[in-house]
Design an enzyme around this catalytic site. Structure first.
Site, PDB file in Angstrom:
ATOM      1  N   GLU A   1       0.869  -1.170   0.000  1.00 52.52           N
ATOM      2  CA  GLU A   1       0.000   0.000   0.000  1.00 52.52           C
ATOM      3  C   GLU A   1       0.914   1.230   0.000  1.00 52.52           C
ATOM      4  O   GLU A   1       1.806   1.326   0.861  1.00 52.52           O
ATOM      5  CB  GLU A   1      -0.891   0.002   1.252  1.00 52.52           C
ATOM      6  CG  GLU A   1      -1.856   1.165   1.208  1.00 52.52           C
ATOM      7  CD  GLU A   1      -2.848   1.206   2.366  1.00 52.52           C
ATOM      8  OE1 GLU A   1      -2.821   0.322   3.229  1.00 52.52           O
ATOM      9  OE2 GLU A   1      -3.643   2.172   2.387  1.00 52.52           O
TER      10      GLU A   1
ATOM     11  N   ARG B   1       5.916 -12.904   9.851  1.00 47.57           N
ATOM     12  CA  ARG B   1       6.458 -11.553   9.638  1.00 47.57           C
ATOM     13  C   ARG B   1       7.879 -11.462  10.168  1.00 47.57           C
ATOM     14  O   ARG B   1       8.260 -12.218  11.053  1.00 47.57           O
ATOM     15  CB  ARG B   1       5.679 -10.520  10.454  1.00 47.57           C
ATOM     16  CG  ARG B   1       4.274 -10.304  10.120  1.00 47.57           C
ATOM     17  CD  ARG B   1       3.688  -9.290  11.093  1.00 47.57           C
ATOM     18  NE  ARG B   1       3.998  -7.937  10.705  1.00 47.57           N
ATOM     19  CZ  ARG B   1       3.315  -7.265   9.791  1.00 47.57           C
ATOM     20  NH1 ARG B   1       2.280  -7.818   9.191  1.00 47.57           N
ATOM     21  NH2 ARG B   1       3.655  -6.035   9.488  1.00 47.57           N
TER      22      ARG B   1
ATOM     23  N   LYS C   1       4.023   0.784   9.977  1.00 43.17           N
ATOM     24  CA  LYS C   1       4.151   1.984   9.137  1.00 43.17           C
ATOM     25  C   LYS C   1       3.532   3.193   9.810  1.00 43.17           C
ATOM     26  O   LYS C   1       4.012   4.307   9.665  1.00 43.17           O
ATOM     27  CB  LYS C   1       3.473   1.748   7.781  1.00 43.17           C
ATOM     28  CG  LYS C   1       4.381   1.053   6.790  1.00 43.17           C
ATOM     29  CD  LYS C   1       3.849   1.196   5.378  1.00 43.17           C
ATOM     30  CE  LYS C   1       2.910   0.059   5.049  1.00 43.17           C
ATOM     31  NZ  LYS C   1       2.449   0.066   3.654  1.00 43.17           N
TER      32      LYS C   1
HETATM   33  P1  ATP Z   1      -0.336  -1.707   6.664  1.00 41.68           P
HETATM   34  O1  ATP Z   1      -1.165  -2.683   5.892  1.00 41.68           O
HETATM   35  O2  ATP Z   1      -0.592  -1.675   8.116  1.00 41.68           O
HETATM   36  O3  ATP Z   1      -0.239  -0.363   6.041  1.00 41.68           O
HETATM   37  P2  ATP Z   1       1.842  -3.406   5.967  1.00 41.68           P
HETATM   38  O4  ATP Z   1       3.182  -3.365   6.605  1.00 41.68           O
HETATM   39  O5  ATP Z   1       1.063  -4.645   5.972  1.00 41.68           O
HETATM   40  O6  ATP Z   1       1.120  -2.225   6.633  1.00 41.68           O
HETATM   41  P3  ATP Z   1       1.651  -3.370   3.094  1.00 41.68           P
HETATM   42  O7  ATP Z   1       2.071  -2.290   2.188  1.00 41.68           O
HETATM   43  O8  ATP Z   1       0.235  -3.786   3.059  1.00 41.68           O
HETATM   44  O9  ATP Z   1       2.038  -2.876   4.526  1.00 41.68           O
HETATM   45  O10 ATP Z   1       2.593  -4.624   2.929  1.00 41.68           O
HETATM   46  C1  ATP Z   1       2.903  -5.189   1.679  1.00 41.68           C
HETATM   47  C2  ATP Z   1       3.323  -6.622   1.850  1.00 41.68           C
HETATM   48  O11 ATP Z   1       4.424  -6.719   2.733  1.00 41.68           O
HETATM   49  C3  ATP Z   1       2.194  -7.465   2.442  1.00 41.68           C
HETATM   50  O12 ATP Z   1       2.086  -8.648   1.674  1.00 41.68           O
HETATM   51  C4  ATP Z   1       2.668  -7.774   3.826  1.00 41.68           C
HETATM   52  O13 ATP Z   1       2.228  -9.036   4.231  1.00 41.68           O
HETATM   53  C5  ATP Z   1       4.189  -7.698   3.709  1.00 41.68           C
HETATM   54  N1  ATP Z   1       4.780  -7.297   4.982  1.00 41.68           N
HETATM   55  C6  ATP Z   1       4.514  -6.177   5.684  1.00 41.68           C
HETATM   56  N2  ATP Z   1       5.206  -6.160   6.838  1.00 41.68           N
HETATM   57  C7  ATP Z   1       5.955  -7.287   6.879  1.00 41.68           C
HETATM   58  C8  ATP Z   1       6.891  -7.855   7.815  1.00 41.68           C
HETATM   59  N3  ATP Z   1       7.188  -7.245   8.953  1.00 41.68           N
HETATM   60  N4  ATP Z   1       7.456  -9.050   7.510  1.00 41.68           N
HETATM   61  C9  ATP Z   1       7.175  -9.657   6.354  1.00 41.68           C
HETATM   62  N5  ATP Z   1       6.304  -9.191   5.432  1.00 41.68           N
HETATM   63  C10 ATP Z   1       5.687  -8.017   5.672  1.00 41.68           C
END
Ligand code: ATP
Ligand code: MG
Length: 596
Positions: free
Chosen positions: A70, A297, A307
C-alpha cells in the site's frame, strides 16, 4: 569465509527465531521444519508448496506471484522479507512477479511513496518488468461485482455507525446480531449504493456489507464491509469514485484479475483466507483460483515495524526523515551503509516459518559486517584525535606508505598514505600510567604504527586543564614496513593520519533507535521508549587525503580498527560526512562460536 558451519546454521536459525514468549514446543516444531527444509533441497515451506503445485500441473504449470504494497509509507526491512519471497520464488521457478500498488485508500496514499517503493525494490535487486499494476485499475470491475452481488441478494447497504456495527459483531464464542438494514429490498440497496458513489452521502453515513453469516465461527464472515465512502480525491482516479473497496473485497479479486497463482502474505491474513476465497469464487471457475499462503512476519529487536508508527516518528520530527539511518526502512538502512546483499543474506538466515518470532538485530548487523568485510576499502581515520610528534623525524620529510586497500579482496590493490613528523592518533590509544595489560602507547614502550615504523614513546605534554595535548615518540628508521627490522615483535599496532595531510570530517554515530528490546510489546506510548542517545555527531574526525578525494555518497569504507562507515548524501567536497554503519566487533559471531 562464512563463519557458520552448515550444521550450525540450523542451530542458528532456531536461536534467531526464539524470543522470550516462545515455548519449547515451538522450538521443537521449528526444528522439525528446518530439518524438513534440509531434506527438500533447501526450499522453504512456501517454495515446497509452489513446487508441488507446479509438479501437479496446477494453473497450467504457471507461476505468478505478486508484491502488493500500500503506498502509504516507505518500505521497511519486513517488506524486504516479503519482496525476497515473492520475487525470489518467481525467479527460482521461472515464474513472474507483479508489483501491484494496493491504492484503495486515497486518504493515506501518495505518489512520493509509489516512487520510493519502486526505487527500493530495484535496489534490492528485483524487477517487475512490464507487470506494474494498481488495485485502482480494477475499481470498475470491483464495482460491477458489488452491483451483481447486491442484485443476487448477497450484499446490503448498512446505515449504522461503525460503532454500532462493531457492537453487533459478537465475540469468537458468541454470535453477532443482524443489522436492522440486513433485509432491505434489493432495489433500495442498489439505489443507495449508486448514490453513495455519486457523493450524495457524507463519509461514514453508510457502508456496503456482504450478507454472509453473523453467527460464523470466523469473525471475518460476519457480514464484512465491502465498501466505504471516501470523498478525498484519488491520486490516480481523481473524483471518479466516492466509494472505495476494503482490503478483503479488493485483494483476492485483484489477484484473480491479474492471473496470480500464489498470493503469499503474512500470518495475520490466515483468518482472512476463507473470505479471500469466498470473494474470489464469485468470479472464478474450477480452472483457476489463486492460492493464498502465509509466512511469519519479520520483527526486529530495538525497533518498530508498523508503518503508522514510523510515519509518526517522521511527521513529529523524532527522526530526520524516512531515510534517517536509525530507521528500519530500506532507504534508512541504505543511508546507514547496508548493502542489498547483506539484507538478502539476513532474510535467508532467519528463514520463513509459520511461527511468529522476534529476530535479533545483531544478526542483521552480523550480515552487513560479513558483506562489508569482503567489499569495503580500508582507510585510515582518527575518531578522537591527539597529536603524536616523532621528535627524531625530519621536519619537512614526507614518505608515502603503501597500504593494502582490502586484504580480503586481491583486486582492491594498494594506495599511498603520507607519513610525516606529526601524526594524529586516537586519544584512547595512549595512557600515561597504563595498567599492566595495556598494549597501546605509553611512555617507555614500543608500538607499531600500522604500515609505517615502530616508535618508542618518550613522554607527553599537558595543557592548562591537565589534558594531554601532545605525545612524543622516537621512530626507528630500521623498522620501516617491508624492511627486515619491521619483523621485531611489538604488541600493539595503531592507526594514524599525518597532521598536515589530514582532512577533517563529520561522523554520525548511531545507536539503537529504541532503548527496549521489543517496543511493540510495552505498555504506554512507544515514543517514550526512544533511545535519547541514538545519534552522536563528531565534527573533528581526521581522515586520510586519499579518502577525501574519492569519497562518493553511498560508498562503503572500513575505517581501520574503528568500524564500517558510509558516505552520507549530505557529504560534499570541503565538508565530508560519514555515517557509522556498524563497529568491527561481532558479538553475535562470538556468542555463536562459543555455543558450538
Ligand atoms: P499496513 O497494511 O498496516 O499499512 P503493511 O506493513 O502490511 O502495513 P503493506 O504495504 O500492506 O504494509 O505490505 C505489503 C506486503 O508486505 C504485504 O504482503 C505484507 O504481508 C508484507 N509485509 C509487511 N510487513 C511485513 C513484515 N514485517 N514481515 C514480512 N512481510 C511483511
Ligand atoms: Mg497490509
Amino acid at each position: 569465509m562464512r563463519f557458520i558451519p552448515v550444521q550450525a546454521r540450523f542451530f542458528l536459525v532456531i536461536l534467531i527465531n526464539s524470543n522470550r514468549r516462545r515455548t519449547k514446543l515451538n522450538m521443537a516444531e521449528n526444528n522439525i521444519e528446518i530439518a524438513e527444509e534440509s531434506a527438500n533441497e533447501g526450499l522453504n515451506f512456501v517454495e515446497q508448496y509452489i513446487k508441488e503445485d507446479l509438479e501437479a500441473g496446477k494453473n497450467g504449470g504457471r507461476l505468478n506471484t505478486r508484491f502488493p504494497p500500500e503506498p502509504n509509507g516507505y518500505l521497511h526491512i519486513g517488506h524486504a522479507k516479503a519482496i525476497i519471497m515473492d520475487f525470489g520464488a518467481a525467479e527460482k521457478f521461472g515464474g513472474t512477479c507483479n508489483l501491484r500498488f494496493d491504492d484503495t485508500n486515497p486518504q493515506k496514499e501518495d505518489t512520493e511513496y509509489v516512487e520510493a517503493i519502486k526505487r527500493d525494490i530495484h535496489w534490492l535487486g528485483f524487477d517487475w518488468g512490464d507487470r506494474l499494476y494498481y488495485a485502482s485499475d480494477y475499481f470498475p470491475k470491483l464495482y460491477d461485482l458489488a452491483i451483481r452481488m447486491i442484485k443476487e441478494g448477497k450484499a446490503y447497504v448498512d446505515e449504522q455507525s461503525s460503532e454500532q456495527i462493531a457492537a453487533q459483531k459478537g465475540t469468537p464464542t458468541q454470535p453477532g446480531q443482524n443489522s436492522p438494514f440486513r433485509d432491505r429490498p434489493i432495489e433500495e440497496n442498489l439505489d443507495l449504493f449508486e448514490r453513495m458513489n455519486k457523493g450524495e452521502f457524507p463519509e461514514g453515513a453508510m457502508v456496503l456489507r456482504a450478507k454472509i453469516d453473523m453467527a460464523s465461527d470466523n469473525m471475518h464472515f460476519r457480514d464484512p464491509i465491502m465498501y466505504r465512502i471516501i470523498h478525498t480525491p484519488h491520486w490516480r482516479t481523481g473524483n471518479t469514485w466516492k466509494v472505495y473497496p476494503m482490503y478483503d473485497f479488493a485483494h483476492g479479486q485483484s489477484d484473480y484479475f491479474e492471473g496470480v497463482t500464489h498470493s503469499i502474505c503474512t500470518l495475520e491474513f490466515v483468518p482472512h483466507r476463507p473470505l479471500y476465497e469466498y470473494f474470489v469464487k464469485e468470479l472464478a471457475d474450477e480452472s483457476y483460483c489463486p492460492r493464498q499462503i502465509e509466512f511469519n512476519r519479520l520483527n526486529l529487536t530495538y525497533t518498530v515495524m508498523s508503518k503508522r508508527k514510523l510515519l509518526q516518528l517522521v511527521k513529529e520530527g523524532l527522526v530526520a526523515g524516512w531515510d534517517d539511518p536509525r530507521m528500519p526502512t530500506l532507504c534508512g538502512l541504505r543511508r546507514r551503509g547496508y548493502t542489498p546483499e547483506s539484507i538478502r543474506n539476513f532474510v535467508d538466515r532467519i528463514g520463513y516459518t509459520k511461527y511468529e518470532a522476534l529476530n535479533h538485530i545483531e544478526l542483521l548487523e552480523h550480515s552487513v559486517r560479513e558483506d562489508l568485510n569482503k567489499k569495503a576499502i580500508r582507510v585510515s581515520a582518527v575518531n578522537n584525535p591527539v597529536k603524536l610528534i616523532l621528535t627524531n623525524y625530519p621536519e619537512d620529510k614526507v614518505e608515502m606508505m603503501e597500504m593494502d586497500s582490502n586484504p580480503e579482496d586481491p583486486e582492491a590493490g594498494t594506495h599511498q598514505l603520507p607519513f610525516s613528523r606529526e601524526l594524529w592518533i586516537e586519544r584512547e590509544d595512549f595512557m600515561e600510567n597504563p595498567p599492566k595489560k595495556f598494549f597501546r602507547m605509553s611512555p617507555g614502550k614500543e608500538t607499531r604504527l600500522k604500515g609505517a615504523y615502530i616508535v618508542k614513546c618518550t613522554g607527553c605534554k599537558h595543557n592548562d586543564n591537565g589534558e594531554i595535548e601532545e605525545i612524543y615518540a622516537e621512530y626507528d628508521p630500521e623498522t620501516r614496513s617491508g624492511l627486515p627490522g619491521a619483523d621485531r615483535k611489538v604488541k600493539g599496532t595503531l592507526h594514524w593520519v599525518s597532521v598536515p595531510h589530514a582532512v577533517k570530517a563529520e561522523v554520525r554515530d548511531y545507536d539503537r533507535l529504541f532503548s527496549v528490546e521489543n517496543p511493540s510489546a510495552e505498555e504506554g506510548d512507544f515514543r517514550d521508549l526512544l533511545n535519547p542517545d541514538s545519534l552522536k555527531v563528531r565534527d573533528n574526525v581526521m581522515v586520510e587525503p586519499w579518502l577525501a578525494e574519492r569519497a562518493q555518497p553511498g560508498d562503503n569504507y572500513q575505517f581501520v580498527r574503528l568500524g564500517y562507515y558510509t558516505v552520507d548524501p549530505d557529504s560534499r567536497p570541503g565538508h565530508l560526512v560519514f555515517n557509522r554503519t556498524i563497529g568491527l566487533k561481532d558479538t553475535w559471531a562470538k556468542e555463536m562460536s562459543k555455543s558450538n
